[in-house]
Motif scaffolding. Structure first.
Motif, PDB file in Angstrom:
ATOM      1  N   GLY A  26       0.786  -1.218   0.000  1.00  0.00           N
ATOM      2  CA  GLY A  26       0.000   0.000   0.000  1.00  0.00           C
ATOM      3  C   GLY A  26       0.824   1.277   0.000  1.00  0.00           C
ATOM      4  O   GLY A  26       0.277   2.373  -0.021  1.00  0.00           O
ATOM      5  N   ARG A  27       2.173   1.156   0.055  1.00  0.00           N
ATOM      6  CA  ARG A  27       3.007   2.355   0.009  1.00  0.00           C
ATOM      7  C   ARG A  27       3.057   2.878  -1.426  1.00  0.00           C
ATOM      8  O   ARG A  27       2.940   2.107  -2.372  1.00  0.00           O
ATOM      9  CB  ARG A  27       4.433   2.029   0.481  1.00  0.00           C
ATOM     10  CG  ARG A  27       4.547   1.730   1.965  1.00  0.00           C
ATOM     11  CD  ARG A  27       6.003   1.606   2.372  1.00  0.00           C
ATOM     12  NE  ARG A  27       6.643   0.413   1.818  1.00  0.00           N
ATOM     13  CZ  ARG A  27       6.677  -0.773   2.446  1.00  0.00           C
ATOM     14  NH1 ARG A  27       6.105  -0.912   3.630  1.00  0.00           N
ATOM     15  NH2 ARG A  27       7.273  -1.802   1.902  1.00  0.00           N
ATOM     16  N   PRO A  28       3.267   4.205  -1.586  1.00  0.00           N
ATOM     17  CA  PRO A  28       3.390   4.727  -2.943  1.00  0.00           C
ATOM     18  C   PRO A  28       4.683   4.240  -3.610  1.00  0.00           C
ATOM     19  O   PRO A  28       5.587   3.760  -2.935  1.00  0.00           O
ATOM     20  CB  PRO A  28       3.445   6.239  -2.748  1.00  0.00           C
ATOM     21  CG  PRO A  28       3.109   6.490  -1.326  1.00  0.00           C
ATOM     22  CD  PRO A  28       3.359   5.236  -0.566  1.00  0.00           C
ATOM     23  N   ALA A  29       4.734   4.362  -4.931  1.00  0.00           N
ATOM     24  CA  ALA A  29       5.920   3.946  -5.687  1.00  0.00           C
ATOM     25  C   ALA A  29       6.555   5.177  -6.311  1.00  0.00           C
ATOM     26  O   ALA A  29       5.922   5.865  -7.115  1.00  0.00           O
ATOM     27  CB  ALA A  29       5.516   2.946  -6.761  1.00  0.00           C
ATOM     28  N   PHE A  30       7.800   5.482  -5.900  1.00  0.00           N
ATOM     29  CA  PHE A  30       8.508   6.641  -6.437  1.00  0.00           C
ATOM     30  C   PHE A  30       9.778   6.188  -7.146  1.00  0.00           C
ATOM     31  O   PHE A  30      10.420   5.228  -6.728  1.00  0.00           O
ATOM     32  CB  PHE A  30       8.916   7.609  -5.311  1.00  0.00           C
ATOM     33  CG  PHE A  30       7.765   8.232  -4.558  1.00  0.00           C
ATOM     34  CD1 PHE A  30       6.464   8.180  -5.051  1.00  0.00           C
ATOM     35  CD2 PHE A  30       7.987   8.880  -3.347  1.00  0.00           C
ATOM     36  CE1 PHE A  30       5.404   8.754  -4.359  1.00  0.00           C
ATOM     37  CE2 PHE A  30       6.932   9.458  -2.642  1.00  0.00           C
ATOM     38  CZ  PHE A  30       5.644   9.393  -3.152  1.00  0.00           C
ATOM     39  N   VAL A  31      10.151   6.919  -8.209  1.00  0.00           N
ATOM     40  CA  VAL A  31      11.457   6.693  -8.833  1.00  0.00           C
ATOM     41  C   VAL A  31      12.103   8.046  -9.099  1.00  0.00           C
ATOM     42  O   VAL A  31      11.401   9.049  -9.258  1.00  0.00           O
ATOM     43  CB  VAL A  31      11.367   5.919 -10.173  1.00  0.00           C
ATOM     44  CG1 VAL A  31      10.888   4.509  -9.962  1.00  0.00           C
ATOM     45  CG2 VAL A  31      10.481   6.645 -11.166  1.00  0.00           C
ATOM     46  N   ALA A  32      13.433   8.074  -9.108  1.00  0.00           N
ATOM     47  CA  ALA A  32      14.141   9.325  -9.357  1.00  0.00           C
ATOM     48  C   ALA A  32      14.802   9.288 -10.719  1.00  0.00           C
ATOM     49  O   ALA A  32      15.354   8.272 -11.131  1.00  0.00           O
ATOM     50  CB  ALA A  32      15.197   9.546  -8.274  1.00  0.00           C
ATOM     51  N   VAL A  33      14.681  10.408 -11.452  1.00  0.00           N
ATOM     52  CA  VAL A  33      15.407  10.592 -12.710  1.00  0.00           C
ATOM     53  C   VAL A  33      15.955  12.014 -12.714  1.00  0.00           C
ATOM     54  O   VAL A  33      15.198  12.963 -12.451  1.00  0.00           O
ATOM     55  CB  VAL A  33      14.486  10.377 -13.934  1.00  0.00           C
ATOM     56  CG1 VAL A  33      15.268  10.605 -15.225  1.00  0.00           C
ATOM     57  CG2 VAL A  33      13.870   8.993 -13.940  1.00  0.00           C
ATOM     58  N   ASN A  34      17.243  12.155 -12.973  1.00  0.00           N
ATOM     59  CA  ASN A  34      17.894  13.476 -12.979  1.00  0.00           C
ATOM     60  C   ASN A  34      17.578  14.282 -11.721  1.00  0.00           C
ATOM     61  O   ASN A  34      17.202  15.453 -11.800  1.00  0.00           O
ATOM     62  CB  ASN A  34      17.483  14.275 -14.209  1.00  0.00           C
ATOM     63  CG  ASN A  34      17.913  13.584 -15.480  1.00  0.00           C
ATOM     64  OD1 ASN A  34      18.935  12.896 -15.490  1.00  0.00           O
ATOM     65  ND2 ASN A  34      17.130  13.735 -16.528  1.00  0.00           N
TER      66      ASN A  34
END
Ligand code: HEM
Ligand code: SF4
Lengths: 170, 298
Positions: free
Chosen positions: A111-119
């Protein structure tokens, strides 16, 4: 009653749009735009379908509950996917700075959000259709994918522009 | 494609197609062509799938569309005799369809398909030879198009797709695990009737592979409203379980499988992206239960 009138206007507009697209398709020869127009036609018809359902539910409600408020965003073309809220309310992301370790906890699991980092920007892919189950072509959410993005989606900045930004990487 | 104001009933569409074919047949504009169907490093799933084809079915393809000159699984001849039949085709025009990947390790010795002049004939040799002479090359199924299951980690046989062996040639790619018989027979029919079909930047025929599954999925309204299945069998959008419909382009939602009987999402299981390049590794995990609810080991 005024709201119903607005819905009627919207439906009329959509029907005109659909007729126009049908006419274009019927008269055009093979053209690369064909698929785009078919896609628009499909979306128009989906919107019509949605408004019809909505009107029907209004009609059945109106006997019991005559003054049902109409959401203001109803006439928007697209209904945005609803983000399932995690257990705790999330802090204001706008100015949030993520360490790599903090980012790793936003892996889309349980149930946690999904984050990704780019630049160095952190994006929310929780409800991005291409990131089903918080995974995308072998990549798991919660990490920095600057290099992967550059090698797989070089020049496709529109992809990033469409994703909600939730903060920066420290 | 036919659109209004032309009549769109099934009968009129069928009539249009049959008339067009009959006209070409009577004017001798369509000729049967030779087909070599080579099976390399794979599971033969595509040829099994092909036997399931309808309109046209396999028998029709065999009798009326092509001279089926070689097939590891289906031909009557065996051993040296079979390989000789393959060699004989080399002097004629033929379409080459390949299913299965090419195993490169130890000069191809991980995939031997027969013996020729007393020596083992590897898949690598066969596809190099045939691919050079063929009028068209069709890569049929995941393994032939990009390595597929045969090339999945750790890829002990060093398997690759056909294109790697023939970097200069146009290889029409029909990904899928297995390929839907409609995609193969449809492409074959297009080759016979009109020549090469239009393809996208990955050499997939647009007529079958242009539209995202997610854009034609009957469960799309659930996605748009954020109503997601939590387990297999739930009749809503399978996104949180790991549905790959949003990154996979096929006509599954509308034309389905097994003669329009059903398709994965219609049977409440997520799309596993079997027709996406990089399948299966790139589409893993096929199913996740830990996205929507807390699992025990957390
Ligand atoms: C291993 C590297 C990656 C590969 C091989 C890859 C592959 C792909 C492919 C093939 C598609 C298009 C599917 C289609 O429309 O046919 C896609 C779409 C997408 N990818 Fe990636 N991707 C990679 C990395 C990333 C990363 C790091 C992000 C992070 C933001 C990302 C975000 C997206 C999004 C949002 C879409 C949907 C685009 C749209 O709707 O137009 N991808 N990806
Ligand atoms: S089930 Fe899959 S393809 Fe269908 S709407 Fe949901 S995510 Fe998209």
């Amino acid at each position: 009653m005024r709201n119903i009138e607005l819905l009627r206007l919207q439906l009329n507009h959509l029907v005109t749009q659909a007729r126009n697209d049908l006419y274009i398709l019927a008269t055009m020869n093979d053209s690369p735009y064909k698929n785009q127009i078919l896609q628009r036609l499909w979306e128009t018809i989906s919107s019509i379908e949605f408004l019809i359902e909505y009107l029907a539910s209004l009609a059945s409600l109106s006997s019991t509950q005559p003054t049902m408020p109409i959401p203001t965003d109803l006439v928007n073309e697209q209904i945005q996917p609803v983000t399932p809220s995690p257990d705790q309310p999330l802090p204001d992301y706008e100015y949030r700075i993520f360490t790599t370790q903090e980012l790793a906890t936003y892996d889309g699991k349980n149930g946690r959000p999904a984050f990704v980092a780019v630049n160095n920007l952190v994006y929310d892919v929780t409800n991005d259709s291409a990131w089903a189950a918080a995974t995308h072509f072998g990549l798991e959410a919660g990490k920095d994918y600057t290099n992967e993005f550059a090698s797989c989606h070089q020049g496709q900045l529109a992809i990033l522009a469409a994703l909600p930004v939730v903060g920066r990487l420290a | 494609m036919v659109l209004p104001p032309d009549s769109l009933t099934n009968a009129s569409v069928a009539a249009r197609l049959t008339n067009a074919v009959n006209e070409k047949l009577t004017n001798n504009l369509i000729q049967k062509q030779n087909l070599v169907y080579l099976e390399l490093n794979g599971c033969s799933g595509n040829i099994i799938s092909l036997l399931n084809g309808e309109n046209p079915d396999f028998a029709y393809a065999l009798n009326s569309m092509v001279n089926f000159r070689y097939s590891n699984s289906l031909m009557v001849a065996e051993g040296t005799e079979a390989i000789e039949q393959m060699m004989n085709v080399l002097d004629e025009d033929f379409i080459l369809a390949v299913e299965g990947a090419v195993a490169l390790k130890n000069n191809g010795l991980y995939n031997v398909i027969g013996s020729y002049q007393g020596k083992p004939l590897t898949g690598l040799q066969a596809v190099s030879m045939l691919g050079e002479k063929a009028t068209h090359i069709l890569a049929v199924g995941a393994c032939a198009t990009h390595g597929g299951v045969s090339a999945a980690k750790p890829n002990p046989s060093e398997s690759v797709g056909i294109q790697q062996v023939h970097p200069q040639r146009k290889v029409i790619k029909l990904p899928g695990c297995p390929v839907n018989p409609r995609w193969f027979l449809g492409t074959l029919a297009h080759l016979l009737l009109y020549g090469e079909p239009q393809t996208d930047h990955l050499d997939r025929p647009l007529m079958f592979y242009s539209t995202l599954i997610h854009d034609r999925c009957p469960r799309r309204p659930f996605f748009d409203q954020g109503i997601f299945a939590e387990k297999l069998g739930d009749p809503t959008c399978l996104f949180k379980l790991g549905c790959r419909g949003p990154v996979t382009r096929t006509d599954c939602p509308t034309k389905q499988w097994n003669g329009h009987v059903n398709w994965p999402i219609g049977n409440d299981t997520p799309c596993i992206g079997c027709s996406q390049f990089g399948f299966p590794d790139a589409m893993a995990p096929f199913i996740s239960y830990d996205t929507t609810r807390v699992v025990k080991d957390e």
